[in-house]
Write a protein that holds these residues in place. Structure first.
Motif, PDB file in Angstrom:
ATOM      1  N   ALA A  59       7.548   8.754   4.689  1.00  0.00           N
ATOM      2  CA  ALA A  59       6.459   9.319   4.294  1.00  0.00           C
ATOM      3  C   ALA A  59       5.367   8.848   4.067  1.00  0.00           C
ATOM      4  O   ALA A  59       5.010   7.537   3.623  1.00  0.00           O
ATOM      5  N   VAL A  60       4.068   9.359   4.369  1.00  0.00           N
ATOM      6  CA  VAL A  60       2.879   8.771   4.266  1.00  0.00           C
ATOM      7  C   VAL A  60       1.966   9.831   3.356  1.00  0.00           C
ATOM      8  O   VAL A  60       2.189  11.184   3.321  1.00  0.00           O
ATOM      9  N   GLY A  61       0.721   9.442   2.658  1.00  0.00           N
ATOM     10  CA  GLY A  61      -0.090  10.068   2.088  1.00  0.00           C
ATOM     11  C   GLY A  61      -1.379   9.555   1.381  1.00  0.00           C
ATOM     12  O   GLY A  61      -1.751   8.650   2.189  1.00  0.00           O
ATOM     13  N   GLN A  62      -1.770   9.791   0.303  1.00  0.00           N
ATOM     14  CA  GLN A  62      -2.810   9.353  -0.113  1.00  0.00           C
ATOM     15  C   GLN A  62      -2.940   7.970  -0.501  1.00  0.00           C
ATOM     16  O   GLN A  62      -2.096   7.240  -0.900  1.00  0.00           O
ATOM     17  N   ARG A  63      -4.267   7.293  -0.397  1.00  0.00           N
ATOM     18  CA  ARG A  63      -4.422   6.132  -0.896  1.00  0.00           C
ATOM     19  C   ARG A  63      -3.585   4.979  -0.235  1.00  0.00           C
ATOM     20  O   ARG A  63      -3.256   3.863  -0.818  1.00  0.00           O
ATOM     21  N   GLY A  64      -3.239   5.215   1.098  1.00  0.00           N
ATOM     22  CA  GLY A  64      -2.770   4.282   1.909  1.00  0.00           C
ATOM     23  C   GLY A  64      -1.015   4.285   1.583  1.00  0.00           C
ATOM     24  O   GLY A  64      -0.408   3.479   2.151  1.00  0.00           O
ATOM     25  N   HIS A  65      -0.606   5.197   0.775  1.00  0.00           N
ATOM     26  CA  HIS A  65       0.832   5.199   0.304  1.00  0.00           C
ATOM     27  C   HIS A  65       1.801   5.337   1.295  1.00  0.00           C
ATOM     28  O   HIS A  65       1.757   6.660   2.004  1.00  0.00           O
ATOM     29  N   ILE A  66       2.553   4.548   1.769  1.00  0.00           N
ATOM     30  CA  ILE A  66       3.747   4.791   2.673  1.00  0.00           C
ATOM     31  C   ILE A  66       5.152   4.563   1.927  1.00  0.00           C
ATOM     32  O   ILE A  66       5.284   3.467   1.273  1.00  0.00           O
ATOM     33  N   VAL A  67       5.992   5.485   2.081  1.00  0.00           N
ATOM     34  CA  VAL A  67       7.462   5.222   1.298  1.00  0.00           C
ATOM     35  C   VAL A  67       8.608   5.412   2.105  1.00  0.00           C
ATOM     36  O   VAL A  67       8.284   6.413   3.036  1.00  0.00           O
ATOM     37  N   TYR A  68       9.703   4.933   2.144  1.00  0.00           N
ATOM     38  CA  TYR A  68      10.775   4.994   2.898  1.00  0.00           C
ATOM     39  C   TYR A  68      11.838   5.341   2.144  1.00  0.00           C
ATOM     40  O   TYR A  68      12.221   4.588   1.280  1.00  0.00           O
ATOM     41  N   SER A  69      12.975   5.793   2.679  1.00  0.00           N
ATOM     42  CA  SER A  69      14.304   6.073   2.093  1.00  0.00           C
ATOM     43  C   SER A  69      15.458   5.875   3.024  1.00  0.00           C
ATOM     44  O   SER A  69      15.357   6.486   4.338  1.00  0.00           O
ATOM     45  N   ASP A  70      16.689   5.195   2.433  1.00  0.00           N
ATOM     46  CA  ASP A  70      17.690   5.176   3.691  1.00  0.00           C
ATOM     47  C   ASP A  70      18.935   5.891   3.000  1.00  0.00           C
ATOM     48  O   ASP A  70      19.986   5.552   3.487  1.00  0.00           O
ATOM     49  N   ASP A  71      18.546   6.780   2.077  1.00  0.00           N
ATOM     50  CA  ASP A  71      19.748   7.639   1.566  1.00  0.00           C
ATOM     51  C   ASP A  71      19.414   9.116   1.521  1.00  0.00           C
ATOM     52  O   ASP A  71      19.440   9.847   0.550  1.00  0.00           O
ATOM     53  N   ALA A  72      18.743   9.645   2.495  1.00  0.00           N
ATOM     54  CA  ALA A  72      18.293  11.121   2.767  1.00  0.00           C
ATOM     55  C   ALA A  72      17.434  11.579   1.722  1.00  0.00           C
ATOM     56  O   ALA A  72      17.475  12.864   1.456  1.00  0.00           O
ATOM     57  N   GLY A  73      16.480  10.635   1.272  1.00  0.00           N
ATOM     58  CA  GLY A  73      15.311  10.896   0.341  1.00  0.00           C
ATOM     59  C   GLY A  73      15.852  10.982  -1.110  1.00  0.00           C
ATOM     60  O   GLY A  73      15.043  11.510  -1.838  1.00  0.00           O
ATOM     61  N   GLN A  74      16.939  10.506  -1.515  1.00  0.00           N
ATOM     62  CA  GLN A  74      17.270  10.407  -2.914  1.00  0.00           C
ATOM     63  C   GLN A  74      16.405   9.308  -3.469  1.00  0.00           C
ATOM     64  O   GLN A  74      16.291   9.370  -4.946  1.00  0.00           O
ATOM     65  N   HIS A  75      16.225   8.034  -2.886  1.00  0.00           N
ATOM     66  CA  HIS A  75      15.627   6.954  -3.476  1.00  0.00           C
ATOM     67  C   HIS A  75      14.670   6.452  -2.507  1.00  0.00           C
ATOM     68  O   HIS A  75      14.887   6.424  -1.246  1.00  0.00           O
ATOM     69  N   TRP A  76      13.426   6.100  -2.962  1.00  0.00           N
ATOM     70  CA  TRP A  76      12.423   5.554  -2.280  1.00  0.00           C
ATOM     71  C   TRP A  76      11.882   4.128  -2.273  1.00  0.00           C
ATOM     72  O   TRP A  76      11.898   3.916  -3.651  1.00  0.00           O
ATOM     73  N   GLN A  77      11.450   3.732  -1.438  1.00  0.00           N
ATOM     74  CA  GLN A  77      10.767   2.321  -1.745  1.00  0.00           C
ATOM     75  C   GLN A  77       9.353   2.342  -1.006  1.00  0.00           C
ATOM     76  O   GLN A  77       9.290   2.932  -0.067  1.00  0.00           O
ATOM     77  N   GLN A  78       8.316   1.545  -1.625  1.00  0.00           N
ATOM     78  CA  GLN A  78       7.121   1.689  -0.880  1.00  0.00           C
ATOM     79  C   GLN A  78       6.895   0.479   0.222  1.00  0.00           C
ATOM     80  O   GLN A  78       7.320  -0.599  -0.277  1.00  0.00           O
ATOM     81  N   ALA A  79       6.287   0.906   1.065  1.00  0.00           N
ATOM     82  CA  ALA A  79       6.096  -0.003   2.148  1.00  0.00           C
ATOM     83  C   ALA A  79       4.748  -0.967   2.112  1.00  0.00           C
ATOM     84  O   ALA A  79       3.990  -0.624   1.080  1.00  0.00           O
ATOM     85  N   THR A  80       4.746  -1.860   2.730  1.00  0.00           N
ATOM     86  CA  THR A  80       3.673  -2.857   2.649  1.00  0.00           C
ATOM     87  C   THR A  80       2.770  -2.296   3.747  1.00  0.00           C
ATOM     88  O   THR A  80       2.859  -2.204   4.797  1.00  0.00           O
ATOM     89  N   VAL A  81       1.353  -1.900   3.283  1.00  0.00           N
ATOM     90  CA  VAL A  81       0.232  -1.080   4.142  1.00  0.00           C
ATOM     91  C   VAL A  81      -1.029  -1.898   3.822  1.00  0.00           C
ATOM     92  O   VAL A  81      -1.530  -2.127   2.911  1.00  0.00           O
ATOM     93  N   PRO A  82      -1.725  -2.333   5.073  1.00  0.00           N
ATOM     94  CA  PRO A  82      -3.184  -3.099   4.636  1.00  0.00           C
ATOM     95  C   PRO A  82      -4.199  -2.427   4.554  1.00  0.00           C
ATOM     96  O   PRO A  82      -5.386  -2.990   4.254  1.00  0.00           O
ATOM     97  N   VAL A  83      -4.303  -1.020   4.318  1.00  0.00           N
ATOM     98  CA  VAL A  83      -5.378  -0.214   3.971  1.00  0.00           C
ATOM     99  C   VAL A  83      -5.135   0.662   2.966  1.00  0.00           C
ATOM    100  O   VAL A  83      -3.830   0.970   2.440  1.00  0.00           O
ATOM    101  N   SER A  84      -5.993   1.433   2.296  1.00  0.00           N
ATOM    102  CA  SER A  84      -5.908   2.333   1.192  1.00  0.00           C
ATOM    103  C   SER A  84      -6.754   3.573   1.667  1.00  0.00           C
ATOM    104  O   SER A  84      -6.673   4.543   0.691  1.00  0.00           O
TER     105      SER A  84
END
Length: 359
Positions: A59-84
């Motif tokens: 999932a993507v959103g404001q301020r360059g936030h990108i998060v990803y989940s490997d358990d169908a959306g129950q838990h999320w980790q933040q990705a490393t993104v070079p822009v905000s």
């Protein structure tokens, strides 16, 4: 005026500027050069798009936030993104290869299923791309009046700076893809984003309407835009050709299955075509707020989501849509279905995972 009085006034002015968010010019860092800030709240901050990357959700959103989940959306980790810069959409061509777009003409690429991203393009480069591309065509065809106009458009983008948002992205495979945005901004790549070709001359959009979304229905590639604009790619003509619609409001998205396409947008409007976009019929939604996201689920049903948190569902081959009671209705900007069937919604409150029920 006494020196100490001037000093007090200067100090007060400086404090006011700081309180209003002013910083010294030397301290300014463009959002295109500022990595997204790591935040424990990234998954609950405003998010605007979500997509499947194999078994993973991104999932993507404001301020360059990108998060990803490997358990169908129950838990999320933040990705490393070079822009905000604020991001608007994300699309994966394969389980590992994905692209995201957003404000300031930014295009990001991931080759590890969304865990890390690199910048492929931004608005500081797009204007120069237009000038170079259409300038070469103008020199090759000096009697063609459209090339100088498109060169001038590129020059305006250069002068105005990197402020033109890209609104959507779609890739057919790991090489061929498109990004679309405001004022008929559209570019195509045939090498996975290493190079981008301006495509403004390949759209039937002389008024320069915003291009809000691009999607494939399985047997057609469509672009949905403002003021009733709907374009369809035609191989024979190598361009996006306008498909007249009876609706003059903005379309925010398009989805479908082979032989059928739905376009949706402002004030609950949904229009359906079963002949490749030649003719359209309205589909009753019962809504008076905008429909902002949609998907075709694993059972072949349409699921559309509104700005007010309503979900509409069709059943099988029947395109008739009915409201479904939501346990927690929230405004939705993007939707995807996890591998286990859960619906994962992105919106102003972040990401929400809902188990589907047997309707």
């Amino acid at each position: 005026m006494h020196a100490h009085t001037k000093h007090r006034q200067w100090a007060l002015g400086a404090l006011l500027m700081l309180a209003q968010g002013w910083v010294a010019a030397g301290d300014y860092v463009d959002v295109l050069d500022l990595p997204a800030k790591v935040s424990a709240l990234a998954a609950s901050s405003p998010l605007t798009g979500v997509a499947r990357a194999g078994e993973r959700l991104v999932a993507v959103g404001q301020r360059g936030h990108i998060v990803y989940s490997d358990d169908a959306g129950q838990h999320w980790q933040q990705a490393t993104v070079p822009v905000s810069a604020d991001l608007s959409a994300v699309n994966f061509a394969s389980p590992t290869q994905g692209w995201a777009v957003g404000n300031d003409g930014v295009v990001l690429h991931s080759d590890d299923a969304g865990a890390t991203w690199c910048k492929q393009l931004d608005g500081r480069q797009i204007g120069a791309l237009l000038v170079e591309h259409y300038g070469a065509l103008a020199r090759a065809e000096p009697d063609n009046p459209q090339w100088p106009l498109l060169v001038a458009e590129g020059q305006r983008l250069v002068e105005q700076g990197a402020d033109k948002p890209l609104l959507d992205v779609w890739f057919a495979n790991e090489q061929l893809g498109y990004v679309v945005g405001v004022f008929n901004l559209i570019l195509r790549t045939t090498d996975g984003g290493q190079h981008w070709t301006p495509f403004q001359d390949r759209t039937d959009n002389p008024q320069g309407f915003h291009l809000n979304a691009i999607a494939s229905t399985g047997d057609g590639l469509y672009i949905a835009g403002e003021q009733g604009l709907l374009l369809k790619w035609e191989d024979a003509r190598q361009r996006f050709v306008a498909r007249p619609t009876p609706y003059q409001g903005s379309f925010f998205g398009v989805l479908g299955k082979p032989g059928e396409v739905l376009a949706y947008g402002l004030r609950g409007n949904i229009w359906r075509s079963t002949d490749g976009g030649n003719n359209w019929t309205p589909q009753a939604s019962g809504l008076h707020v905008s429909i902002t996201a949609g998907l075709v689920d694993a059972d072949g049903n349409y699921r559309l989501f509104s700005q007010g948190g309503k979900m509409l569902l069709s059943h099988g081959h029947d395109a008739h849509l009915q409201w479904q009671q939501q346990v927690e209705p929230v405004p939705v900007a993007g939707a995807a279905q996890a591998a286990n069937g859960a619906l994962v919604l992105a919106g102003s409150r972040g990401v929400l995972s809902l188990r589907t029920q047997q309707e």
